[in-house]
Structure formats: C-alpha cells, structure tokens
Motif scaffolding. Structure first.
Motif, PDB file in Angstrom:
ATOM      1  N   THR A 296       0.851  -1.191   0.000  1.00  0.00           N
ATOM      2  CA  THR A 296       0.000   0.000   0.000  1.00  0.00           C
ATOM      3  C   THR A 296       0.884   1.236   0.000  1.00  0.00           C
ATOM      4  O   THR A 296       1.943   1.246   0.623  1.00  0.00           O
ATOM      5  CB  THR A 296      -0.905   0.009   1.250  1.00  0.00           C
ATOM      6  N   CYS A 297       0.464   2.267  -0.698  1.00  0.00           N
ATOM      7  CA  CYS A 297       1.225   3.512  -0.715  1.00  0.00           C
ATOM      8  C   CYS A 297       0.362   4.643  -0.175  1.00  0.00           C
ATOM      9  O   CYS A 297      -0.821   4.751  -0.503  1.00  0.00           O
ATOM     10  CB  CYS A 297       1.703   3.835  -2.121  1.00  0.00           C
ATOM     11  N   LEU A 298       0.962   5.465   0.660  1.00  0.00           N
ATOM     12  CA  LEU A 298       0.268   6.612   1.230  1.00  0.00           C
ATOM     13  C   LEU A 298       1.015   7.887   0.858  1.00  0.00           C
ATOM     14  O   LEU A 298       2.013   8.241   1.494  1.00  0.00           O
ATOM     15  CB  LEU A 298       0.183   6.494   2.751  1.00  0.00           C
ATOM     16  N   PRO A 299       0.574   8.603  -0.197  1.00  0.00           N
ATOM     17  CA  PRO A 299       1.226   9.872  -0.525  1.00  0.00           C
ATOM     18  C   PRO A 299       0.986  10.878   0.598  1.00  0.00           C
ATOM     19  O   PRO A 299      -0.095  10.932   1.186  1.00  0.00           O
ATOM     20  CB  PRO A 299       0.534  10.297  -1.825  1.00  0.00           C
ATOM     21  N   GLY A 300       2.019  11.644   0.899  1.00  0.00           N
ATOM     22  CA  GLY A 300       1.896  12.602   2.000  1.00  0.00           C
ATOM     23  C   GLY A 300       1.635  11.943   3.328  1.00  0.00           C
ATOM     24  O   GLY A 300       1.067  12.544   4.232  1.00  0.00           O
ATOM     25  N   LEU A 301       2.059  10.673   3.470  1.00  0.00           N
ATOM     26  CA  LEU A 301       1.856   9.867   4.676  1.00  0.00           C
ATOM     27  C   LEU A 301       0.374   9.734   5.025  1.00  0.00           C
ATOM     28  O   LEU A 301       0.013   9.456   6.162  1.00  0.00           O
ATOM     29  CB  LEU A 301       2.622  10.453   5.871  1.00  0.00           C
TER      30      LEU A 301
ATOM     31  N   ASN B 182      -1.202  14.835   4.274  1.00  0.00           N
ATOM     32  CA  ASN B 182      -1.246  15.905   3.274  1.00  0.00           C
ATOM     33  C   ASN B 182      -0.804  15.337   1.935  1.00  0.00           C
ATOM     34  O   ASN B 182       0.379  15.029   1.759  1.00  0.00           O
ATOM     35  CB  ASN B 182      -0.316  17.064   3.669  1.00  0.00           C
ATOM     36  N   GLU B 183      -1.729  15.173   1.011  1.00  0.00           N
ATOM     37  CA  GLU B 183      -1.392  14.591  -0.288  1.00  0.00           C
ATOM     38  C   GLU B 183      -0.734  15.645  -1.174  1.00  0.00           C
ATOM     39  O   GLU B 183      -1.345  16.243  -2.054  1.00  0.00           O
ATOM     40  CB  GLU B 183      -2.633  13.985  -0.941  1.00  0.00           C
ATOM     41  N   ILE B 184       0.534  15.852  -0.889  1.00  0.00           N
ATOM     42  CA  ILE B 184       1.363  16.807  -1.613  1.00  0.00           C
ATOM     43  C   ILE B 184       2.641  16.089  -2.006  1.00  0.00           C
ATOM     44  O   ILE B 184       3.166  15.285  -1.232  1.00  0.00           O
ATOM     45  CB  ILE B 184       1.703  18.020  -0.721  1.00  0.00           C
ATOM     46  N   ILE B 185       3.138  16.330  -3.204  1.00  0.00           N
ATOM     47  CA  ILE B 185       4.391  15.707  -3.623  1.00  0.00           C
ATOM     48  C   ILE B 185       5.391  16.774  -4.053  1.00  0.00           C
ATOM     49  O   ILE B 185       5.012  17.855  -4.502  1.00  0.00           O
ATOM     50  CB  ILE B 185       4.195  14.687  -4.764  1.00  0.00           C
ATOM     51  N   SER B 186       6.644  16.468  -3.886  1.00  0.00           N
ATOM     52  CA  SER B 186       7.692  17.382  -4.329  1.00  0.00           C
ATOM     53  C   SER B 186       8.050  17.092  -5.780  1.00  0.00           C
ATOM     54  O   SER B 186       7.879  15.979  -6.266  1.00  0.00           O
ATOM     55  CB  SER B 186       8.939  17.229  -3.446  1.00  0.00           C
ATOM     56  N   THR B 187       8.518  18.107  -6.452  1.00  0.00           N
ATOM     57  CA  THR B 187       8.890  17.949  -7.859  1.00  0.00           C
ATOM     58  C   THR B 187      10.404  17.861  -7.979  1.00  0.00           C
ATOM     59  O   THR B 187      11.042  18.639  -8.683  1.00  0.00           O
ATOM     60  CB  THR B 187       8.340  19.111  -8.709  1.00  0.00           C
ATOM     61  N   GLY B 188      10.973  16.912  -7.251  1.00  0.00           N
ATOM     62  CA  GLY B 188      12.384  16.621  -7.394  1.00  0.00           C
ATOM     63  C   GLY B 188      12.576  15.662  -8.561  1.00  0.00           C
ATOM     64  O   GLY B 188      11.716  15.506  -9.414  1.00  0.00           O
ATOM     65  N   GLY B 189      13.701  14.987  -8.574  1.00  0.00           N
ATOM     66  CA  GLY B 189      13.935  14.023  -9.641  1.00  0.00           C
ATOM     67  C   GLY B 189      15.305  14.181 -10.254  1.00  0.00           C
ATOM     68  O   GLY B 189      16.242  14.662  -9.615  1.00  0.00           O
ATOM     69  N   ASP B 190      15.405  13.791 -11.502  1.00  0.00           N
ATOM     70  CA  ASP B 190      16.705  13.692 -12.147  1.00  0.00           C
ATOM     71  C   ASP B 190      16.753  14.431 -13.479  1.00  0.00           C
ATOM     72  O   ASP B 190      15.757  14.508 -14.207  1.00  0.00           O
ATOM     73  CB  ASP B 190      17.046  12.220 -12.381  1.00  0.00           C
ATOM     74  N   ALA B 191      17.927  14.924 -13.782  1.00  0.00           N
ATOM     75  CA  ALA B 191      18.186  15.575 -15.062  1.00  0.00           C
ATOM     76  C   ALA B 191      19.577  15.180 -15.519  1.00  0.00           C
ATOM     77  O   ALA B 191      20.413  14.772 -14.711  1.00  0.00           O
ATOM     78  CB  ALA B 191      18.082  17.089 -14.924  1.00  0.00           C
ATOM     79  N   PHE B 192      19.815  15.292 -16.812  1.00  0.00           N
ATOM     80  CA  PHE B 192      21.146  15.007 -17.340  1.00  0.00           C
ATOM     81  C   PHE B 192      21.794  16.293 -17.841  1.00  0.00           C
ATOM     82  O   PHE B 192      21.189  17.093 -18.546  1.00  0.00           O
ATOM     83  CB  PHE B 192      21.081  13.967 -18.463  1.00  0.00           C
TER      84      PHE B 192
END
Length: 412
Positions: free
Chosen positions: A284-289, A292-302
């Motif tokens: 099971t996955c719980l976004p924002g625990l 608070n269903e909020i996500i960050s816009t991190g990630g990867d770039a080249f």
C-alpha cells in the motif's frame, strides 16, 4: 498537468528514433542507478539512445548520489569529462555551469519547445542559469510516500494504516510480531529525506516553504516544527533494528514483510515491480503519509560537459533529444516508478500508486524539493544533523531542533 492521447506523440517518437545520425559514436553516461528497479529503468534509456545508431556506454557508480556526485564532479573539473551525467533537479551542477564546464542546451530546447512540453515549469527553471538551459529533465521523483507491507500488518493482526498516526499506533503490534515498524537505511540522506517528508505531512507545505524557501529561522525554531521533531522521534524509535545501509535494502525489508513500512521516494516502486509485487494487493502507498497529499517535484536531469570531440558533441545533442522523446519518457518512467516530465503523454499502464501521483500532480499539489531550495553545503549540514539524530537516542528533539534552526539561519 494534461495527459492526452499518446498515439501522435509515439508516431513522432518512432520516426525520430529511426533516424540515425550521419556519424554514430560511443557516449559514456554516468549515473548512480544501480538497484534492480533502477537498472531496469536505465536500460530503457540506453536502448532508446542505441536505436539512434549511437552507443550508450554505461558509467554506473555504485552507491547513492552522495557517493557518486563527488566522483562525477572530480572527473569534470579534472579534465576527464563523460558524455553526460545525472544530477538531481536543483543546484548540484550550479558551480560547474558557472565555471563554464557544462554545455548550453538552449538552442536545442528552443528548437524542441521544451518550455511548452516540460511540466511543471520549475523543472526547467532548475536547469536555467542566467537565462540559458543547461540540462534535460527526465523525471519527477517525489519523496512524500509511506510504503506499507500488507503481509506484515496481516501477520501483526492489525489493519493496514491509512495515515501516519495509525501507523505509529500499529507499531507495538508489529514489534510484538517480530517486525521492524519502520525501515530506515543508514545512509544520511535517508534520515534527512524522511524528516522532510514528516515536515510536509505534520506541519504543512507553508511551513516547509517558510523554512527552506525563505530560510526563516524563527519558524524553524517554532511550535509547528516542534511537532515535526516529535514525529521524527517516533520515527527513529520505530526504525530501531533496521540494520541495513542502502535504501533498496530497506525497501526489501518491506517487500519481504520484515518491516511494516518505509518512508521513501517513489523510486521504491521500481523495487516492488522487480519483485513482482502488485500495488494495492501486496503493498500500500500513502502519498503525503496519508495526511497531506502533496508531492515534491524533485527528480533527475542530465547535464552534458563541454567536449572537444565534435562527434561526441553531436551525440550529446541526440541523447538530450532522446531523453525527452515521448516514447522514452513512457518506457523509462514506468520502470523507474517516477512521473514523466512531459505534459502530453498518457500512462494508461500506470499502477495504482503512480496514478495517485499523477492525480496529485494534475491538481497542482506540489512543492519544490530541498535540492531546488538549498545549496549543497546547507544540504550536507542537514544530513549530518539527521544522521546523528537517528543514530543517537541521547540527542533530544529539542536540542536537534535548536541545531536545525541554526542551520537554517545561515542556509543559502
């Protein structure tokens, strides 16, 4: 974000990939994607680049980004640059760009209209210095997830939690069943990331942005943050007995039911996928625990170091274009567990957890990542603090908060 029909985009992508350059070449690409799920994902990038007639030379560096980045930077500054290298969205390559060591991709970005297809806008902003674009974003990774083993809670005889408070309340039952409630690996960035996730869930995104965006020492030392440090204290108590270093080893504890849950970014999904587990059934996955269903816009770039070899320079441009090709975006992100940076692709094959992330992204419930808000020096100070906090039960939440506020007071 709009996710429309993929048919036309795929047709364009197939045509692009079918056109080999007049002169093909090998191009070394360095990255730190070495877990099972990550390796499966990076293979999709290599396959797409090889389809152009060039050849991806894999330069994987074992360990986390904290291990790999100094090696990558040393090679670039030491005159032995690779063809392309991974960094996270944010300020990790800022000094390399300012030193004139990284290639300007502005002409390619304008030609392919990156400003129109890359969403959210903050991703391309992170690639932009003095009005010029220096990187190609490949995904959106969010930290704000709690991954739960359904089997672990069944064994403990308690329902699968729906939020952080229920998870904390279930910890004694898990421990009684011989299960570690919360798996947290020993690498400093894992403890720091878990704290940042707790911060958004417990205090909310406004506090998060005041502290990391505005560098507000008063808020960092205030009562809302005290609640976060109390939650972090609960987290370190529940993580006792994890006894692994790497994040994917901690994820495996959840996959095998040895741990009840893990606070980790959505890249953990790649490990569940490789293990053959199904979202909503096995985990099971719980976004924002679940708070608070909020996500960050991190990630990867080249990023692409400046090269003297003309043919390799041409191949760099082909790779940058290929990374943002819609076909590549779909294939890579389905394996990686991340979200695409293009707003015009359709992920019908996404699992339940990815769909939750897409829905949150579409609603605009997003925040910038700390990599985008803080310098690497400030990030390192944070990592040192929370590594010590999770390892040393004698460091009280109150003392840790005081030190945290001091870090924020001088952060850049």
């Amino acid at each position: 974000m709009r996710y429309g029909s993929l048919r036309a985009a795929l047709a364009v992508g197939a045509a692009l990939l079918a056109i080999a350059p007049a002169s093909a070449t090998d191009l070394e690409v360095t990255h730190w994607w070495t877990s099972g799920g990550e390796a499966a994902a990076v293979a999709e990038l290599a396959k797409a680049f090889d389809a152009t007639g060039n050849h991806w030379i894999d330069g994987a560096i074992a360990g986390s980004g904290g291990t790999a980045r100094p090696i990558m930077i040393s090679r670039i500054t030491g005159g032995d640059p690779m063809g392309a290298t991974q960094f996270n969205h944010g300020r990790q390559a800022e000094e390399l760009v300012q030193a004139g060591l990284m290639r300007d991709l502005t002409d390619l970005a304008n030609k392919e209209k990156w400003t129109e297809i890359i969403r959210p806008k903050s991703l391309l902003d992170s690639c932009t210095i003095d009005g010029k674009i220096y990187c190609a974003p490949v995904n959106i990774h969010s930290w704000q997830w709690l991954w739960l083993s359904n089997a672990a809670f069944e064994k403990a005889g308690v329902p699968v939690p729906k939020n952080w408070d229920e998870f904390v309340a279930a910890a004694p039952a898990l421990e009684k069943a011989g299960i570690v409630p919360l798996a947290v690996g020993g690498q400093p960035w894992q403890a720091t990331g878990a704290f940042d996730v707790l911060m958004v869930a417990i205090a909310d995104k406004d506090v998060f942005m005041k502290v990391f965006g505005d560098k507000d020492e008063e808020v960092a030392a205030g009562p809302e943050m005290a609640k976060v440090f109390k939650a972090a204290d609960d987290a370190r108590r529940m993580s006792k007995g994890t006894n692994v270093q790497d994040w994917n080893q901690a994820t495996n504890m959840v996959i095998t039911g040895k741990a009840g849950g893990q606070i980790m970014g959505d890249w953990a999904q790649g490990e569940f996928q490789v293990a053959g587990q199904v979202a909503g059934k096995d985990y099971t996955c719980l976004p924002g625990l679940g708070v608070n269903e909020i996500i960050s816009t991190g990630g990867d770039a080249f990023y692409f170091p400046r090269l003297k070899d003309e043919e390799k320079s041409k191949a760099q441009e082909v790779l940058a274009s290929t990374l943002l090709n819609p076909t590549t975006q779909v294939a890579f992100n389905l394996k990686k567990g991340s979200l695409p940076v293009r707003g015009d692709v359709d992920l019908n094959a996404a699992n339940d957890c990815m769909k939750k992330g897409l829905d949150i992204l579409a609603k605009g419930n997003v925040i910038a990542s700390t990599d985008q808000l803080l310098s690497q020096d400030s990030q390192k100070q944070k990592e040192d603090l929370f590594s010590e906090f999770f390892a040393n039960p004698n460091l009280t939440p109150e003392e840790a908060q005081k030190r945290f506020a001091q870090i924020i007071s001088s952060a850049d």
